[in-house]
Design a protein around this motif. Structure first.
Motif, PDB file in Angstrom:
ATOM      1  N   GLY A 189     -70.966  59.934  17.732  1.00 34.61           N
ATOM      2  CA  GLY A 189     -71.563  60.720  16.661  1.00 34.61           C
ATOM      3  C   GLY A 189     -70.510  61.104  15.653  1.00 34.61           C
ATOM      4  O   GLY A 189     -69.327  61.246  15.998  1.00 34.61           O
ATOM      5  N   LEU A 190     -70.932  61.224  14.409  1.00 34.64           N
ATOM      6  CA  LEU A 190     -69.997  61.614  13.352  1.00 34.64           C
ATOM      7  C   LEU A 190     -70.752  62.405  12.297  1.00 34.64           C
ATOM      8  O   LEU A 190     -71.829  62.002  11.856  1.00 34.64           O
ATOM      9  CB  LEU A 190     -69.326  60.390  12.725  1.00 34.64           C
ATOM     10  N   ARG A 191     -70.154  63.537  11.908  1.00 34.74           N
ATOM     11  CA  ARG A 191     -70.680  64.313  10.788  1.00 34.74           C
ATOM     12  C   ARG A 191     -69.573  64.445   9.750  1.00 34.74           C
ATOM     13  O   ARG A 191     -68.385  64.513  10.088  1.00 34.74           O
ATOM     14  CB  ARG A 191     -71.142  65.699  11.256  1.00 34.74           C
ATOM     15  N   ALA A 192     -69.981  64.454   8.511  1.00 30.66           N
ATOM     16  CA  ALA A 192     -69.028  64.583   7.401  1.00 30.66           C
ATOM     17  C   ALA A 192     -69.476  65.729   6.511  1.00 30.66           C
ATOM     18  O   ALA A 192     -70.675  65.898   6.266  1.00 30.66           O
ATOM     19  CB  ALA A 192     -68.937  63.282   6.608  1.00 30.66           C
ATOM     20  N   PHE A 193     -68.499  66.503   6.020  1.00 30.13           N
ATOM     21  CA  PHE A 193     -68.811  67.722   5.286  1.00 30.13           C
ATOM     22  C   PHE A 193     -68.066  67.762   3.960  1.00 30.13           C
ATOM     23  O   PHE A 193     -66.880  67.418   3.887  1.00 30.13           O
ATOM     24  CB  PHE A 193     -68.429  68.948   6.118  1.00 30.13           C
ATOM     25  N   ASP A 194     -68.755  68.244   2.936  1.00 33.46           N
ATOM     26  CA  ASP A 194     -68.163  68.335   1.602  1.00 33.46           C
ATOM     27  C   ASP A 194     -67.454  69.683   1.457  1.00 33.46           C
ATOM     28  O   ASP A 194     -67.919  70.580   0.759  1.00 33.46           O
ATOM     29  CB  ASP A 194     -69.240  68.169   0.531  1.00 33.46           C
ATOM     30  N   LEU A 195     -66.300  69.789   2.104  1.00 33.39           N
ATOM     31  CA  LEU A 195     -65.518  71.025   2.056  1.00 33.39           C
ATOM     32  C   LEU A 195     -64.629  71.103   0.821  1.00 33.39           C
ATOM     33  O   LEU A 195     -63.991  72.138   0.591  1.00 33.39           O
ATOM     34  CB  LEU A 195     -64.642  71.152   3.304  1.00 33.39           C
ATOM     35  N   PHE A 196     -64.584  70.026   0.035  1.00 33.95           N
ATOM     36  CA  PHE A 196     -63.697  69.985  -1.136  1.00 33.95           C
ATOM     37  C   PHE A 196     -64.439  69.380  -2.332  1.00 33.95           C
ATOM     38  O   PHE A 196     -64.047  68.340  -2.855  1.00 33.95           O
ATOM     39  CB  PHE A 196     -62.441  69.167  -0.818  1.00 33.95           C
ATOM     40  N   PRO A 197     -65.531  70.022  -2.781  1.00 30.40           N
ATOM     41  CA  PRO A 197     -66.290  69.445  -3.902  1.00 30.40           C
ATOM     42  C   PRO A 197     -65.424  69.238  -5.135  1.00 30.40           C
ATOM     43  O   PRO A 197     -64.455  69.953  -5.367  1.00 30.40           O
ATOM     44  CB  PRO A 197     -67.366  70.506  -4.167  1.00 30.40           C
ATOM     45  N   MET A 198     -65.780  68.256  -5.907  1.00 33.31           N
ATOM     46  CA  MET A 198     -65.117  67.836  -7.140  1.00 33.31           C
ATOM     47  C   MET A 198     -63.831  67.038  -6.879  1.00 33.31           C
ATOM     48  O   MET A 198     -63.249  66.485  -7.815  1.00 33.31           O
ATOM     49  CB  MET A 198     -64.798  69.018  -8.077  1.00 33.31           C
ATOM     50  N   THR A 199     -63.397  66.989  -5.633  1.00 29.21           N
ATOM     51  CA  THR A 199     -62.234  66.172  -5.277  1.00 29.21           C
ATOM     52  C   THR A 199     -62.709  65.022  -4.391  1.00 29.21           C
ATOM     53  O   THR A 199     -63.856  64.989  -3.946  1.00 29.21           O
ATOM     54  CB  THR A 199     -61.183  66.993  -4.520  1.00 29.21           C
ATOM     55  N   HIS A 200     -61.787  64.089  -4.086  1.00 27.30           N
ATOM     56  CA  HIS A 200     -62.175  62.964  -3.228  1.00 27.30           C
ATOM     57  C   HIS A 200     -62.116  63.308  -1.747  1.00 27.30           C
ATOM     58  O   HIS A 200     -62.524  62.517  -0.898  1.00 27.30           O
ATOM     59  CB  HIS A 200     -61.277  61.749  -3.506  1.00 27.30           C
ATOM     60  N   HIS A 201     -61.619  64.494  -1.402  1.00 29.94           N
ATOM     61  CA  HIS A 201     -61.397  64.839  -0.002  1.00 29.94           C
ATOM     62  C   HIS A 201     -62.712  65.131   0.716  1.00 29.94           C
ATOM     63  O   HIS A 201     -63.662  65.662   0.126  1.00 29.94           O
ATOM     64  CB  HIS A 201     -60.462  66.045   0.102  1.00 29.94           C
ATOM     65  N   VAL A 202     -62.744  64.809   2.010  1.00 27.43           N
ATOM     66  CA  VAL A 202     -63.924  65.010   2.830  1.00 27.43           C
ATOM     67  C   VAL A 202     -63.457  65.289   4.254  1.00 27.43           C
ATOM     68  O   VAL A 202     -62.431  64.756   4.694  1.00 27.43           O
ATOM     69  CB  VAL A 202     -64.847  63.770   2.778  1.00 27.43           C
ATOM     70  N   GLU A 203     -64.170  66.145   4.955  1.00 31.71           N
ATOM     71  CA  GLU A 203     -63.818  66.500   6.338  1.00 31.71           C
ATOM     72  C   GLU A 203     -64.846  65.879   7.274  1.00 31.71           C
ATOM     73  O   GLU A 203     -66.059  65.949   7.025  1.00 31.71           O
ATOM     74  CB  GLU A 203     -63.813  68.014   6.506  1.00 31.71           C
ATOM     75  N   CYS A 204     -64.365  65.293   8.362  1.00 36.13           N
ATOM     76  CA  CYS A 204     -65.250  64.665   9.343  1.00 36.13           C
ATOM     77  C   CYS A 204     -65.030  65.286  10.718  1.00 36.13           C
ATOM     78  O   CYS A 204     -63.924  65.713  11.049  1.00 36.13           O
ATOM     79  CB  CYS A 204     -64.979  63.158   9.439  1.00 36.13           C
ATOM     80  N   VAL A 205     -66.095  65.312  11.511  1.00 35.73           N
ATOM     81  CA  VAL A 205     -65.994  65.673  12.918  1.00 35.73           C
ATOM     82  C   VAL A 205     -66.629  64.532  13.706  1.00 35.73           C
ATOM     83  O   VAL A 205     -67.844  64.288  13.589  1.00 35.73           O
ATOM     84  CB  VAL A 205     -66.704  67.001  13.236  1.00 35.73           C
ATOM     85  N   ALA A 206     -65.809  63.830  14.465  1.00 39.84           N
ATOM     86  CA  ALA A 206     -66.286  62.699  15.267  1.00 39.84           C
ATOM     87  C   ALA A 206     -66.314  63.082  16.740  1.00 39.84           C
ATOM     88  O   ALA A 206     -65.406  63.761  17.233  1.00 39.84           O
ATOM     89  CB  ALA A 206     -65.375  61.486  15.059  1.00 39.84           C
ATOM     90  N   ARG A 207     -67.340  62.646  17.421  1.00 42.63           N
ATOM     91  CA  ARG A 207     -67.446  62.838  18.870  1.00 42.63           C
ATOM     92  C   ARG A 207     -67.094  61.514  19.550  1.00 42.63           C
ATOM     93  O   ARG A 207     -67.727  60.478  19.276  1.00 42.63           O
ATOM     94  CB  ARG A 207     -68.868  63.274  19.242  1.00 42.63           C
ATOM     95  N   LEU A 208     -66.090  61.537  20.398  1.00 41.97           N
ATOM     96  CA  LEU A 208     -65.665  60.350  21.133  1.00 41.97           C
ATOM     97  C   LEU A 208     -65.891  60.570  22.622  1.00 41.97           C
ATOM     98  O   LEU A 208     -65.561  61.627  23.160  1.00 41.97           O
ATOM     99  CB  LEU A 208     -64.202  60.048  20.871  1.00 41.97           C
ATOM    100  N   VAL A 209     -66.450  59.567  23.273  1.00 44.69           N
ATOM    101  CA  VAL A 209     -66.738  59.655  24.704  1.00 44.69           C
ATOM    102  C   VAL A 209     -66.369  58.331  25.377  1.00 44.69           C
ATOM    103  O   VAL A 209     -66.290  57.287  24.702  1.00 44.69           O
ATOM    104  CB  VAL A 209     -68.232  59.957  24.953  1.00 44.69           C
ATOM    105  N   PRO A 210     -66.157  58.339  26.700  1.00 47.21           N
ATOM    106  CA  PRO A 210     -65.917  57.062  27.381  1.00 47.21           C
ATOM    107  C   PRO A 210     -67.116  56.149  27.259  1.00 47.21           C
ATOM    108  O   PRO A 210     -68.269  56.618  27.330  1.00 47.21           O
ATOM    109  CB  PRO A 210     -65.675  57.487  28.834  1.00 47.21           C
ATOM    110  N   ALA A 211     -66.868  54.878  27.043  1.00 45.76           N
ATOM    111  CA  ALA A 211     -67.973  53.925  26.883  1.00 45.76           C
ATOM    112  C   ALA A 211     -68.770  53.794  28.175  1.00 45.76           C
ATOM    113  O   ALA A 211     -68.218  53.896  29.271  1.00 45.76           O
ATOM    114  CB  ALA A 211     -67.410  52.568  26.472  1.00 45.76           C
TER     115      ALA A 211
END
Length: 367
Positions: free
Chosen positions: A345-367
């Motif tokens: 799973g991955l969510r991305a958030f616009d924590l820096f509007p007007m700039t190119h920066h973006v914050e993501c939270v990825a969930r990683l689990v064993p396959a």
């Protein structure tokens, strides 16, 4: 907001700075620009600012010589505008002006779509991972403005405030930055106050702490009694809520390289085991027993191989990776994949509007 300055380098032939070309704008690329491919005889890629994909523009070269593989440029005239182009709200945004914002000329919804395109492309190219990405708006700004709770200005010789041009030491006088919030941060998250050094790190968007903590807890679903590693823990933002979730029978270890932030985390999260030191070095010598959960919130360059391999050696059932750079995230995700961990799973958030920066939270689990 002051962009990084370019490193001085030797010219490779005749300068093309100031030359103008008419061109069609290609896709967005990581870093706040779009791709333009000039046809022969130039046959160059230009990283172009102040444009929108699909537009036809006149561009002016701002960096580049005959010997360079690519050039940089600004869109100085729009011949065929995108429907998503808007009037920049800030008078200091645009070619030759303040370099702090990348996308003030783009409607906010399209800004987020462009950032989603960048995250998707980086994961595809660097991690061979195809994901649908949506960049979510975050409460706390004013239509993309007035969100920077910590702002720094340069000062001109006459005392006026200034910002720097993009990739330049040149100062641009400004009366105000429209990204600056009306009040400084109160250093709270989900109703809990945190001690932070006067010049210490804390998320600058007012909605960021609540948003990121909620996303991390949803990704990990911590249970009473579980063992948690919070890496690059800062002042204990995530550790505070992990400790609450796992309870007195659980264990939370917070590792942070900045000794001041680490010291404050002992006060912010008194039930956690706090360790100041380089994350890679600490993991190489300590805490080598299994952990159920890991929060990974590295600096912009990412965690890199040594840290990722130390994490998977502890066999967590889930990792929440908080990333401020999609390229670094993608590179690290590829290393996790080598060791059998997949993005669930991955969510991305616009924590820096007007700039190119973006914050993501990825969930990683064993396959």
């Amino acid at each position: 907001m002051s962009p990084r300055h370019p490193r001085a380098r030797q010219a490779r032939g005749r300068s093309r700075v100031g030359e103008r070309f008419e061109a069609e704008v290609g896709p967005v690329a990581h870093g706040g620009h779009c791709i333009v491919r000039l046809p022969e005889p130039e046959s160059r890629v230009v990283f172009l600012r102040h444009a929108v994909p699909g537009e036809r523009v006149v561009l002016e070269i701002t960096e580049g010589t005959d010997g360079d593989r690519f050039w940089r440029g600004d869109a100085v005239e729009v011949l065929d505008a995108s429907a998503d182009r808007v009037e920049a709200p800030c008078p200091y945004a645009g070619p030759g002006r303040c370099g702090g914002c990348d996308f003030q000329h783009v409607a906010l919804d399209r800004q987020r779509a462009l950032k989603a395109d960048v995250v998707r492309e980086q994961l595809s190219r660097l991690a061979r991972l195809e994901l649908d990405v949506v960049v979510e708006a975050v409460p706390g700004d004013d239509a993309g403005l007035h969100w920077r709770t910590r702002q720094r200005y340069a000062t001109l010789p006459d005392g006026r405030r200034a910002m720097r041009q993009h990739r330049s030491h040149r100062l641009v006088p400004v009366d105000e930055c429209l990204l600056e919030a009306p009040a400084p941060s109160d250093h709270t998250a989900l109703g809990h106050a945190f001690e932070v050094a006067e010049d210490g790190f804390w998320q600058v968007h007012p909605g960021a702490p609540d948003t990121l903590v909620t996303a991390v807890l949803e990704a990990l679903e911590p249970r009473p009694g579980e063992r948690c590693l919070d890496l690059y823990a800062g002042v204990g933002l995530f550790a505070r809520f992990l400790a609450e979730a796992v309870g007195p029978e659980g264990r939370v270890v917070a590792v942070e390289g900045d000794p001041r932030a680490s010291a404050l985390s002992t006060r912010n999260v008194p039930t956690a085991e706090v360790r100041a030191g380089d994350v890679g070095e600490v993991l190489a010598t300590s805490y080598d027993d299994p952990f159920d959960l890991v929060v990974l919130d590295p600096p912009r360059e990412g965690a890199k191989r040594a840290v990722v391999e130390q994490i998977v050696a502890r066999s967590p059932r889930a990792v929440a990776y908080v990333a401020c750079d999609p390229a670094a995230l993608a590179r690290d995700v590829a290393i996790f994949a080598e060791h059998g961990y997949v993005v669930a799973g991955l969510r991305a958030f616009d924590l820096f509007p007007m700039t190119h920066h973006v914050e993501c939270v990825a969930r990683l689990v064993p396959a």
